[in-house]
Design a protein around this motif. Structure first.
Motif, PDB file in Angstrom:
ATOM      1  N   VAL A 299      -5.349   7.261  -6.159  1.00 29.83           N
ATOM      2  CA  VAL A 299      -5.691   6.247  -6.822  1.00 29.83           C
ATOM      3  C   VAL A 299      -4.298   5.604  -7.272  1.00 29.83           C
ATOM      4  O   VAL A 299      -3.549   6.471  -7.943  1.00 29.83           O
ATOM      5  CB  VAL A 299      -6.491   6.219  -8.138  1.00 29.83           C
ATOM      6  CG1 VAL A 299      -6.661   4.708  -8.678  1.00 29.83           C
ATOM      7  CG2 VAL A 299      -8.022   6.560  -7.690  1.00 29.83           C
ATOM      8  N   ASP A 300      -3.865   4.496  -6.555  1.00 31.27           N
ATOM      9  CA  ASP A 300      -2.409   4.033  -6.729  1.00 31.27           C
ATOM     10  C   ASP A 300      -2.366   3.051  -7.978  1.00 31.27           C
ATOM     11  O   ASP A 300      -1.567   2.992  -8.837  1.00 31.27           O
ATOM     12  CB  ASP A 300      -1.980   3.557  -5.554  1.00 31.27           C
ATOM     13  CG  ASP A 300      -0.477   3.157  -5.521  1.00 31.27           C
ATOM     14  OD1 ASP A 300       0.532   3.606  -5.960  1.00 31.27           O
ATOM     15  OD2 ASP A 300      -0.044   1.918  -5.201  1.00 31.27           O
ATOM     16  N   LEU A 301      -3.650   1.955  -7.999  1.00 30.16           N
ATOM     17  CA  LEU A 301      -3.450   1.124  -8.827  1.00 30.16           C
ATOM     18  C   LEU A 301      -4.996   0.638  -9.209  1.00 30.16           C
ATOM     19  O   LEU A 301      -5.740   0.628  -8.356  1.00 30.16           O
ATOM     20  CB  LEU A 301      -2.800  -0.252  -8.175  1.00 30.16           C
ATOM     21  CG  LEU A 301      -2.732  -1.394  -9.102  1.00 30.16           C
ATOM     22  CD1 LEU A 301      -1.176  -1.877  -9.375  1.00 30.16           C
ATOM     23  CD2 LEU A 301      -3.769  -2.389  -8.589  1.00 30.16           C
ATOM     24  N   VAL A 302      -5.276   0.457 -10.275  1.00 32.66           N
ATOM     25  CA  VAL A 302      -6.464  -0.217 -10.901  1.00 32.66           C
ATOM     26  C   VAL A 302      -6.295  -1.497 -11.616  1.00 32.66           C
ATOM     27  O   VAL A 302      -5.652  -1.438 -12.529  1.00 32.66           O
ATOM     28  CB  VAL A 302      -7.213   1.024 -11.798  1.00 32.66           C
ATOM     29  CG1 VAL A 302      -8.659   0.452 -12.142  1.00 32.66           C
ATOM     30  CG2 VAL A 302      -7.288   2.347 -11.173  1.00 32.66           C
ATOM     31  N   LEU A 303      -6.935  -2.536 -11.126  1.00 33.40           N
ATOM     32  CA  LEU A 303      -7.008  -3.707 -11.631  1.00 33.40           C
ATOM     33  C   LEU A 303      -8.393  -3.868 -12.370  1.00 33.40           C
ATOM     34  O   LEU A 303      -9.535  -4.183 -11.563  1.00 33.40           O
ATOM     35  CB  LEU A 303      -6.612  -4.983 -10.734  1.00 33.40           C
ATOM     36  CG  LEU A 303      -7.116  -6.532 -11.206  1.00 33.40           C
ATOM     37  CD1 LEU A 303      -6.240  -6.765 -12.424  1.00 33.40           C
ATOM     38  CD2 LEU A 303      -6.915  -7.223  -9.967  1.00 33.40           C
TER      39      LEU A 303
END
Length: 174
Positions: free
Chosen positions: A91-95
């Protein structure tokens, strides 16, 4: 393979405030996708989808609804158990769009099952990787986006797009 895989940095989290337990649950969800993919487990993979989910494969095939996603998965995933190449998912980014809806960017890297070497490293530092991409399509990484919803306390895929990395700057930078 996990022994050869370096520690993954914590993802960037943006959007509306969400508890760390949801970030942790999303990271665990993606780890479950990785486990299902690496071990060619269709049922475990399909458990992560809503009944009304949409999925677009890395090659642009749109699948609508769990029955269609299931039929495709049961056809293509089991033969992957014998492949010398699998992938890692980080997981690189969670918005967090809402507390119960998250867009998740994933770094998907092809890896050799025997030894755990990342295959996409052949592209790093190359000025023009086109010939390498053509000669080694199995080494091209992916950059999936999952839109997850939290229903009854469980995160599941509502929509997903699995895209191969073809952008030269991204591919060659590592």
């Amino acid at each position: 393979m996990s022994a050869a895989t370096p520690a993954v940095p914590a993802p960037t989290v943006i959007g509306v405030p969400a508890p760390q337990e949801d970030v942790d649950a999303i990271v665990a969800f993606v780890a479950g996708v990785q486990h299902a993919q690496q071990n060619a487990l269709p049922d475990a993979f399909l458990d992560g989808f809503r009944e009304d989910a949409i999925w677009t494969t890395a090659h642009g095939k749109r699948l609508t609804g769990l029955p269609e996603i299931s039929a495709f998965t049961r056809k293509v995933l089991p033969p992957q158990a014998d492949s010398p190449v699998t992938a890692t998912y980080a997981v690189d980014l969670v918005l967090f769009i809402r507390p119960d809806v998250a867009a998740v960017k994933i770094r998907q890297r092809p890896v050799n099952r025997a030894g755990g070497a990342y295959l996409d490293e052949i592209f790093h530092g190359q000025e023009d990787p086109a010939a390498l991409m053509a000669a080694h399509p199995e080494a091209v990484p992916g950059t999936p986006t999952y839109v997850l919803t939290k229903d009854d306390g469980v995160w599941r895929v509502a929509a997903a797009q699995n895209t191969q990395v073809l952008d030269v700057a991204t591919l060659t930078a590592g």
